[in-house]
Design a protein around this motif. Sequence first.
Motif, PDB file in Angstrom:
ATOM      1  N   PHE A   1       0.518  -1.340  -0.337  1.00  0.00           N
ATOM      2  CA  PHE A   1       0.117  -0.157   0.398  1.00  0.00           C
ATOM      3  C   PHE A   1       0.414   1.415   0.164  1.00  0.00           C
ATOM      4  N   MET A   2       2.158   1.356   0.903  1.00  0.00           N
ATOM      5  CA  MET A   2       2.991   2.526   0.940  1.00  0.00           C
ATOM      6  C   MET A   2       3.599   2.748   0.053  1.00  0.00           C
ATOM      7  N   ASP A   3       4.181   1.953  -1.519  1.00  0.00           N
ATOM      8  CA  ASP A   3       4.432   2.269  -2.635  1.00  0.00           C
ATOM      9  C   ASP A   3       3.215   3.036  -3.476  1.00  0.00           C
ATOM     10  N   SER A   4       2.387   3.138  -3.461  1.00  0.00           N
ATOM     11  CA  SER A   4       1.537   4.099  -3.927  1.00  0.00           C
ATOM     12  C   SER A   4       1.473   5.028  -3.656  1.00  0.00           C
ATOM     13  N   TYR A   5       2.082   5.712  -2.025  1.00  0.00           N
ATOM     14  CA  TYR A   5       1.746   6.814  -1.636  1.00  0.00           C
ATOM     15  C   TYR A   5       2.851   7.710  -2.190  1.00  0.00           C
ATOM     16  N   GLU A   6       1.763   8.737  -2.597  1.00  0.00           N
ATOM     17  CA  GLU A   6       2.543   9.826  -2.993  1.00  0.00           C
ATOM     18  C   GLU A   6       2.280  11.652  -2.360  1.00  0.00           C
ATOM     19  N   MET A   7       3.539  11.995  -1.636  1.00  0.00           N
ATOM     20  CA  MET A   7       3.121  13.390  -1.238  1.00  0.00           C
ATOM     21  C   MET A   7       2.187  14.709  -2.019  1.00  0.00           C
ATOM     22  N   PRO A   8       1.952  14.551  -1.075  1.00  0.00           N
ATOM     23  CA  PRO A   8       0.984  16.085  -2.043  1.00  0.00           C
ATOM     24  C   PRO A   8       1.983  17.407  -2.400  1.00  0.00           C
TER      25      PRO A   8
END
Length: 256
Positions: free
Chosen positions: A56-63
Amino acid sequence: MRNLWTLYSKEMLEAMRSYKLIWIPVVFIILGIMQPLVTFYMADILAASSNVPAGFMDSYEMPGAAAVMAQALGQYGTIGILILALGTMNSLAGERGSGTAELLMARPVSPVSIIVAKWAANFTVLVIALVLGAAGAAYYTVQLMGDLAWSAVAAASGLYALWLLCAVSLTLLFSAWLRGPAAAAFALLLAAGMSLVHSLLPSRTNWLPAALPGMSAGVLAEGRAASGPMISAAVLIIICIAGASLLIGRKKLPNG
């Protein structure tokens, strides 16, 4: 003008005695700085949770900084409006209940002066709270996310202030008619109703004051704004002040 200044000073003194001039800005500051802090440390928060699915964390992007600042201002569209409505609901209803309103009306002051003084005092509290909250949010956003265009931050905050001022004016109007909790409830329902109508029919209702929060985010992202929502917000505020003055002046109000 002298009577108006005296009434305004009385309202500001009351705001200080009731600590409204302190707790509302404190809540706004907390709301403002929470968004960039939570966003920046979201990855660590999720990583520390045992319920996050693998990958799940692989798809997280910082806005980006502008998006985070828009989200921080967005906090004031929900919790901020509720706080302001609660802080304004007894502006007139409380005085009607205690008999202070009758004492004021017995003096040579116009109902318009009474309402304008209360509106200006609540506006002052709103501006102080929003400026401090937005400044805190912008500071942490710049430190954690990146640079912001300060002119865009000021313009976006101003648009949000206008929307919040609509909610405050509606609460003041209903406070001249209903008990405090009922005044806050009606004002919140009307503001929520405008937001719902605008979200369902955005192209046909882009002139409503409820379009101001979206326009605020647009200013941060694209630097563009339209005049329609600002004009309708100004008209709504004037109607609220005139309506509250009429209700107080006619003395046909039920006891709060």
